[in-house]
Design an enzyme around this catalytic site. Structure first.
Site, PDB file in Angstrom:
ATOM      1  N   LYS A 108       4.058  -5.487  16.089  1.00 54.95           N
ATOM      2  CA  LYS A 108       3.041  -6.040  16.995  1.00 54.95           C
ATOM      3  C   LYS A 108       2.414  -4.979  17.903  1.00 54.95           C
ATOM      4  O   LYS A 108       1.260  -5.089  18.288  1.00 54.95           O
ATOM      5  CB  LYS A 108       3.646  -7.169  17.828  1.00 54.95           C
ATOM      6  CG  LYS A 108       3.869  -8.439  17.009  1.00 54.95           C
ATOM      7  CD  LYS A 108       4.225  -9.616  17.902  1.00 54.95           C
ATOM      8  CE  LYS A 108       4.096 -10.935  17.163  1.00 54.95           C
ATOM      9  NZ  LYS A 108       5.118 -11.110  16.125  1.00 54.95           N
ATOM     10  N   GLU A 130      -2.071 -15.501  24.888  1.00 55.38           N
ATOM     11  CA  GLU A 130      -1.164 -16.637  24.945  1.00 55.38           C
ATOM     12  C   GLU A 130       0.022 -16.306  24.053  1.00 55.38           C
ATOM     13  O   GLU A 130      -0.063 -15.451  23.169  1.00 55.38           O
ATOM     14  CB  GLU A 130      -1.844 -17.925  24.482  1.00 55.38           C
ATOM     15  CG  GLU A 130      -1.874 -18.125  22.987  1.00 55.38           C
ATOM     16  CD  GLU A 130      -2.691 -17.079  22.276  1.00 55.38           C
ATOM     17  OE1 GLU A 130      -3.820 -16.831  22.715  1.00 55.38           O
ATOM     18  OE2 GLU A 130      -2.188 -16.515  21.287  1.00 55.38           O
ATOM     19  N   SER A 397       9.145  -5.987   9.171  1.00 57.95           N
ATOM     20  CA  SER A 397       8.209  -6.089  10.292  1.00 57.95           C
ATOM     21  C   SER A 397       8.865  -5.980  11.665  1.00 57.95           C
ATOM     22  O   SER A 397       8.221  -5.594  12.634  1.00 57.95           O
ATOM     23  CB  SER A 397       7.423  -7.402  10.197  1.00 57.95           C
ATOM     24  OG  SER A 397       8.305  -8.501  10.077  1.00 57.95           O
TER      25      SER A 397
HETATM   26  C1  LIG Z   1       5.084 -11.988  14.970  1.00 58.76           C
HETATM   27  C2  LIG Z   1       5.901 -11.492  13.841  1.00 58.76           C
HETATM   28  C3  LIG Z   1       5.582 -11.747  12.491  1.00 58.76           C
HETATM   29  C4  LIG Z   1       4.437 -12.623  12.063  1.00 58.76           C
HETATM   30  O1  LIG Z   1       3.182 -12.167  12.393  1.00 58.76           O
HETATM   31  P1  LIG Z   1       2.148 -11.575  11.341  1.00 58.76           P
HETATM   32  O2  LIG Z   1       0.890 -11.556  12.099  1.00 58.76           O
HETATM   33  O3  LIG Z   1       2.103 -12.478  10.145  1.00 58.76           O
HETATM   34  O4  LIG Z   1       2.612 -10.219  10.973  1.00 58.76           O
HETATM   35  C5  LIG Z   1       6.364 -11.198  11.499  1.00 58.76           C
HETATM   36  N1  LIG Z   1       7.446 -10.435  11.799  1.00 58.76           N
HETATM   37  C6  LIG Z   1       7.791 -10.179  13.077  1.00 58.76           C
HETATM   38  C7  LIG Z   1       8.995  -9.346  13.334  1.00 58.76           C
HETATM   39  C8  LIG Z   1       7.046 -10.690  14.127  1.00 58.76           C
HETATM   40  O5  LIG Z   1       7.413 -10.435  15.400  1.00 58.76           O
END
Ligand SMILES: *Cc1c(COP(=O)(O)O)cnc(C)c1O
Length: 428
Positions: A108, A130, A397
């Protein structure tokens, strides 16, 4: 990111009873995307469009962002060959793109640093966002602290009491968290208040969206800031392994880490791309968040895309074991990539994601986010079917420290099947 079940464009229309505008540069991905917004937001969106066009290629902007990504956020992130997990899966080599090692613990920050810097260049001192579970709120607060901007985060008071730690984190980082006490006191009401704020304070305020969703130009801006993931994957694969990946896999909530992972490979037709949605308790149960696998075309949050909706267009309630994937729509570029069959979208259910989570902990000593575990689960599933000389890149992610409570619940004695799986993994 925006999660929840409320239709933003509907709220804006109700708030301002303005005209729907979808004019000027259209920002379409096939028939998807666009800007379904009221007249009152048109100046703000146009200012954002021209601001982004002005600064995106500007040398000082790129250098400043590059400096922050490297020295503050921790880029480039490693591409790690998960040897033990590969042996377990028994097939193609599983490579992990370690976005979990970034400052803040997830991808993020790529987006919040980019957009916050853009806001600063555009002369906006005040950032609003938000948040549902609080992850995007924290990432926004981090970016605003380091760039000396004011952050104000709207959060439902019910969500605030469920996510006390993230509220405290945001406050420590200098953000003001506005409790939203109207309606159900969750995200949909927070979105409502954030929009009301943006409409009344457009002059000094930047609305920082957390995923590749919303009206044009947000899906493109967020995708471009997240594309650093795929660019690095390509460089790392070709430099170290002299090979493009055979497959790239990422989880899809709003779709930012996945589109960021895929973008660089769209024209490499030999690279298979898989987006993994939250299958929750199974598509048939109706308790899931798989908008691409089980949704239909509609308009939500200022964009046309796939949505989970009923016959009359009411947005459906969603479920996922991972808060970050719990979203009833998806970024419009994914809708397009699905239709042209460039990316294959699949769903992974809660149990399988938790299983993949446990496997990565035990086999590689990495605690992944539950969101990322969905992508991991699909990688393990397809590795067997692929040649051992192949490479599967999975975007990890985020890290899973935030998910400890949920995992503890899941692996409690009363959850017999999960306990059995855990025992099996422990006695590998
Ligand atoms: C917020 C989040 C996501 C989902 O968001 P995308 O916009 O689809 O990438 C995926 N993995 C993690 C670790 C997140 O914090």
């Amino acid at each position: 990111m925006i999660t929840g079940t409320f239709n933003i464009s509907y709220i804006i229309m109700r708030l301002m009873s303005g005209m729907i505008s979808n004019s000027r540069s259209n920002g379409k991905f096939g028939k998807y995307g666009g800007k379904y917004i009221p007249e009152t937001l048109v100046p703000a969106i146009e200012e954002l469009e021209s601001g982004y066009e002005k600064y995106r290629g500007q040398r000082s902007f790129c250098e400043e962002l590059d400096y922050l990504l490297r020295n503050y956020a921790g880029r480039p992130t490693p591409l790690y060959y998960a040897k033990n997990l590969t042996r377990y899966a028994g097939g193609a080599r599983i490579m992990l793109k370690r976005e979990d090692l970034l400052h803040g613990g997830a991808h993020k920050i790529n987006n919040t640093l980019g957009q916050a810097l853009l806001a600063k260049k555009m002369g906006k001192k005040r950032i609003i966002a938000e948040t549902g579970a609080g992850q995007h709120g924290v990432a926004t607060a981090i970016a605003c602290a380091v760039l000396d901007l004011d952050a104000e985060i709207y959060m439902g008071s019910k969500d605030m009491s469920r996510q006390k730690m993230n509220v405290f984190r945001m406050e420590l980082l200098g953000a003001k968290v506005h409790p939203v006490v109207s309606g159900t006191q969750t995200l949909k009401d927070a979105i409502n208040d954030a929009l009301r704020d943006w409409i009344t304070n457009v002059n000094n305020t930047y609305y920082l969206i957390g995923s590749a969703v919303g009206p044009h130009p947000y899906p493109t801006i967020v995708r471009n800031f997240q594309s650093v993931i795929g660019r690095e994957i390509k460089n790392q694969m070709t430099e170290v392994y002299q090979h493009l990946p055979n497959a790239v896999i990422a989880c899809v909530g709003g779709g930012s880490n996945s589109i960021g992972s895929f973008h660089q490979f769209i024209s490499d037709s030999k690279v298979l791309l898989y987006g993994v949605e939250a299958g929750g308790k199974g598509i048939r149960s109706g308790e899931h968040s798989a908008s691409l696998c089980a949704g239909s075309e509609g308009v939500l949050h200022g964009m046309k895309s796939y949505l989970l909706q009923d016959q009359s267009g009411q947005v459906l309630a969603t479920h996922s074991v991972s808060a970050g994937l719990d979203y009833p729509a998806v970024g419009p570029e994914h809708a397009y990539l699905k239709d042209i069959k460039r990316v294959r979208y699949v769903a992974c259910n809660d149990d399988d994601a938790v299983n993949a989570f446990l496997l990565l902990c035990r086999y590689e000593g990495i605690i992944p986010a539950l969101e990322s575990s969905h992508a991991l689960s699909h990688a393990i599933r397809i590795a067997k079917k692929m040649d051992k000389t192949g490479y599967i890149v999975v975007t990890l992610s985020g890290r899973g420290d935030k998910d400890m409570d949920i995992i503890m619940e899941y692996t409690k004695a009363k959850n017999a099947p999960m306990k059995k799986r855990l025992m099996k993994i422990n006695h590998k």
